[in-house]
Design an enzyme around this catalytic site. Structure first.
Site, PDB file in Angstrom:
ATOM      1  N   VAL A  78       9.269  -4.254  -0.650  1.00 48.82           N
ATOM      2  CA  VAL A  78       8.588  -4.896   0.467  1.00 48.82           C
ATOM      3  C   VAL A  78       7.282  -5.466  -0.078  1.00 48.82           C
ATOM      4  CG1 VAL A  78       7.546  -4.474   2.730  1.00 48.82           C
ATOM      5  CG2 VAL A  78       9.611  -3.235   2.069  1.00 48.82           C
ATOM      6  N   CYS A  79       7.049  -6.746   0.132  1.00 48.38           N
ATOM      7  CA  CYS A  79       5.843  -7.386  -0.393  1.00 48.38           C
ATOM      8  C   CYS A  79       4.596  -6.714   0.184  1.00 48.38           C
ATOM      9  CB  CYS A  79       5.838  -8.869  -0.039  1.00 48.38           C
ATOM     10  SG  CYS A  79       4.262  -9.671  -0.392  1.00 48.38           S
ATOM     11  N   VAL A  80       3.712  -6.278  -0.697  1.00 45.68           N
ATOM     12  CA  VAL A  80       2.545  -5.507  -0.267  1.00 45.68           C
ATOM     13  C   VAL A  80       1.617  -6.307   0.642  1.00 45.68           C
ATOM     14  CG1 VAL A  80       1.269  -5.979  -2.444  1.00 45.68           C
ATOM     15  CG2 VAL A  80       0.632  -4.027  -1.026  1.00 45.68           C
TER      16      VAL A  80
END
Lengths: 131, 98
Positions: A78-80
Site C-alpha cells: 500500500v503506497c505510504v
C-alpha cells in the site's frame, strides 16, 4: 508460468477498478501464473482498510483481497503517501505520527513507489486498474 | 503488439485510443466500456472504420452484469477473465486506458 504486477487505483465500491483487478488476479493465479506484486495506489489504498463493513449480502472486497493475499503469499503493498493522507495506517506509522489507532488489514504492508518501479522492471506484464 | 484495455465509453478517451492503436494490436472492453460493444454506439464504429480487422474482445462478466451479453455486435468476441489473462501474455505489453 508468467508473472504479473497489478496496480490498483480504485477504492472498493466506488468504481469497478478494484473488483476488476481482483478478478484478474484470481484468474491469473487459477491459470498457474504468479503475482509479482499488488500495488495499491491513490484511492486504491481503501482496499486495505480493516474497518470496512459492507452489508452482509454484498461482496467483502477488502476481506477477499486479504484471503487471496494470505493464501498465495502475495506481496501486497500500500503506497505510504496515498495511505497516510487517506487515513490508512499500520502500527509503525500510527506510532510515528501519534495517531490513536491503526487500521491496515493483516497481509498488506506499507511501502513506497520505488517498489512499483521495481515491479515494472521485474514482472512479465504490468496492468493498471484505475477508475 | 499491444493489448489495449479500456473501461469507459468517454468519446475523448476513445478518440485518443484511435490514434494509438496499430493493426496488430487487440482491444479488451471492460467495465462500462462493454456498452461500446452494442451495435449503436459510435465509438466502436469509428474504431472499426480505421482498423477494420481489429481484434476486439469484451469481458463476459461485465456484459452479464449489465444484461447485454446477447446484444454485442457481430465480430466482437466475449472473453472470460482467464482469456483476458492469456491475452495479456500473448501481447507484448498491456496499456490501460482510463
Amino acid at each position: 508460468m508468467s508473472s504479473f504486477a497489478l496496480m490498483i487505483q480504485g477504492a472498493p465500491y466506488s468504481s469497478g477498478a478494484a473488483l476488476s483487478a481482483f478478478r484478474f488476479c484470481e484468474a491469473a493465479l487459477e491459470s498457474g501464473h504468479q503475482i509479482q506484486r499488488l500495488f495499491f495506489f491513490q484511492d486504491g489504498v481503501h482496499n486495505a482498510s480493516a474497518l470496512c463493513v459492507p452489508p452482509q449480502d454484498e461482496f467483502h472486497l477488502p476481506k477477499a483481497w486479504q484471503q487471496l493475499i494470505q493464501q498465495h503469499r502475495i506481496d501486497a503493498v500500500v503506497c505510504v503517501a496515498s495511505a497516510l493522507k487517506r487515513g490508512i495506517t499500520d502500527n509503525n506509522e500510527a506510532v510515528r505520527h501519534q495517531l490513536p489507532a491503526s487500521n491496515l488489514l493483516e497481509g498488506f504492508s506499507i511501502g513506497g513507489l520505488g517498489l512499483w518501479m521495481e515491479s515494472m522492471a521485474k514482472a512479465d506484464r504490468v496492468l493498471n486498474f484505475a477508475p | 503488439m499491444t493489448l489495449h484495455v479500456i473501461n469507459k465509453t468517454d468519446p475523448r478517451l476513445w478518440q485518443t485510443l484511435l490514434t494509438a492503436v496499430l493493426p496488430t494490436d487487440a482491444l479488451v472492453l471492460i467495465e462500462d466500456a462493454v456498452y461500446a460493444a452494442l451495435p449503436a454506439p459510435a465509438q466502436a464504429s469509428e474504431l472499426l472504420a480505421h482498423h477494420p480487422g481489429l481484434h476486439v474482445c469484451v469481458l463476459v462478466d461485465d456484459l452479464a452484469a449489465r444484461g447485454i451479453s446477447a446484444k454485442i455486435r457481430p465480430g466482437f468476441v466475449s472473453v472470460s477473465y482467464r482469456d483476458f489473462v492469456a491475452l495479456s501474455l500473448v501481447h507484448e505489453r498491456v496499456v490501460n486506458w482510463h
